[in-house]
Write an enzyme that holds these catalytic residues in place. Sequence first.
Site, PDB file in Angstrom:
ATOM      1  N   LEU A 126       0.821  -0.991   0.034  1.00  0.00           N
ATOM      2  CA  LEU A 126       0.050  -0.093  -0.074  1.00  0.00           C
ATOM      3  C   LEU A 126       0.777   1.281   0.063  1.00  0.00           C
ATOM      4  O   LEU A 126       1.535   1.259   1.046  1.00  0.00           O
ATOM      5  CB  LEU A 126      -0.937   0.016   1.274  1.00  0.00           C
ATOM      6  CG  LEU A 126      -2.056   0.848   1.126  1.00  0.00           C
ATOM      7  CD1 LEU A 126      -3.384   0.738   1.920  1.00  0.00           C
ATOM      8  CD2 LEU A 126      -1.420   2.266   1.820  1.00  0.00           C
ATOM      9  N   HIS A 230       7.949   2.158  11.323  1.00  0.00           N
ATOM     10  CA  HIS A 230       8.201   3.381  10.712  1.00  0.00           C
ATOM     11  C   HIS A 230       7.279   4.718  11.066  1.00  0.00           C
ATOM     12  O   HIS A 230       6.172   4.376  10.881  1.00  0.00           O
ATOM     13  CB  HIS A 230       8.517   3.115   9.367  1.00  0.00           C
ATOM     14  CG  HIS A 230       9.534   4.129   8.647  1.00  0.00           C
ATOM     15  ND1 HIS A 230       8.887   5.486   8.487  1.00  0.00           N
ATOM     16  CD2 HIS A 230      10.854   4.309   8.426  1.00  0.00           C
ATOM     17  CE1 HIS A 230       9.794   6.253   7.728  1.00  0.00           C
ATOM     18  NE2 HIS A 230      10.895   5.471   7.695  1.00  0.00           N
TER      19      HIS A 230
END
Length: 344
Positions: A126, A230
């Site tokens: 994605l 992240h």
Amino acid sequence: MQVLRPISNKDFAALKTIAIESGHGFTSLPVDDDLLSSKIARSEQSFDKTVKQPQDEGYLFVLEDSNTGEILGTTAIEAAVGMQTPLYHYHLGKTVHHSRTLNVYNTVDILSMCNDYTGASEICTLFLREAFRQGLAGRFLSRSRFNFMALHADRFSDTVIAEMRGVSDEDGHSPFWQWLQEHFFSIEFPQADHLVGLGDKVFISELMPKYPIYANLLSKKAQAVIGQVHEKTKPALRLLEKEGFEHRGYVDLFDAGPTVESRLQNIKTVRETKRGKAHIVESGELDSVNGETWSVSNCRLADFRATFDTRVSWCTKTSSFKITADIASALKIVDGEEISGFLL
């Protein structure tokens, strides 16, 4: 209008641009022409394939601006991971060191390498280009995958996973990998990351430690990022958590990012998706919807189309949708055809 559709050969240049923009750590889209071309070809074959149960299919989609033809993002689904190439994870567990004689009781976290998710379906790849991250496009990209899986459930496993990008710096260096590199490897994280993206995972079984790793022996920086995502991945993780995905201790071998999972039928979008006939009407004929935005799609496979708009209304009494003509055109449907939708 933004329309999600299966990728095709004509999208190669756009997919390469996305691969470049996605940066380090996005292993499913390495910047490699041959690999990107093979991903497109594999996806086209998967959509055309007759399937009785999930095997090695990969479904790759692009989000397109129907007015300009520009590709805004991409997303994908792997039908059954680990069937051709092993899928490795670390599982974070605990071991107890206890001595009654010395009155010592210590609980220690350990990382054990495993292949526990073999055969699971995986949502992946994605990426929404930065200029288009305002509004509902990201949520639409994420949730539309579950709608597609619900429509074609026989093509997917009951267990659905998502591997989340772990912590790394601007140069692509991972604190977790730096510890592994120091003790077991002699290559940098971006190189290892790139090899995995190319499908070259032989070095994992050759060089990875064969026995469980005591987490408290890792560097403090490495310990701190186990199970962490992240910064740019946090919105995607929050979306999946709202869908019912949970982290059950599995992390990536290289950056220690979490893998989250859910049963297909337990996913919020799957549970809330409605199916019914589409009735094409003028905007003035729509029922009052109070500004609600619907994601709607046709129910096809190779010709799958999905979009989102406020000019959609659902009638519970008749189990039907009212949509405008331009939405019907984007979905490539005719009046009276069955469509699927959920509130975005």
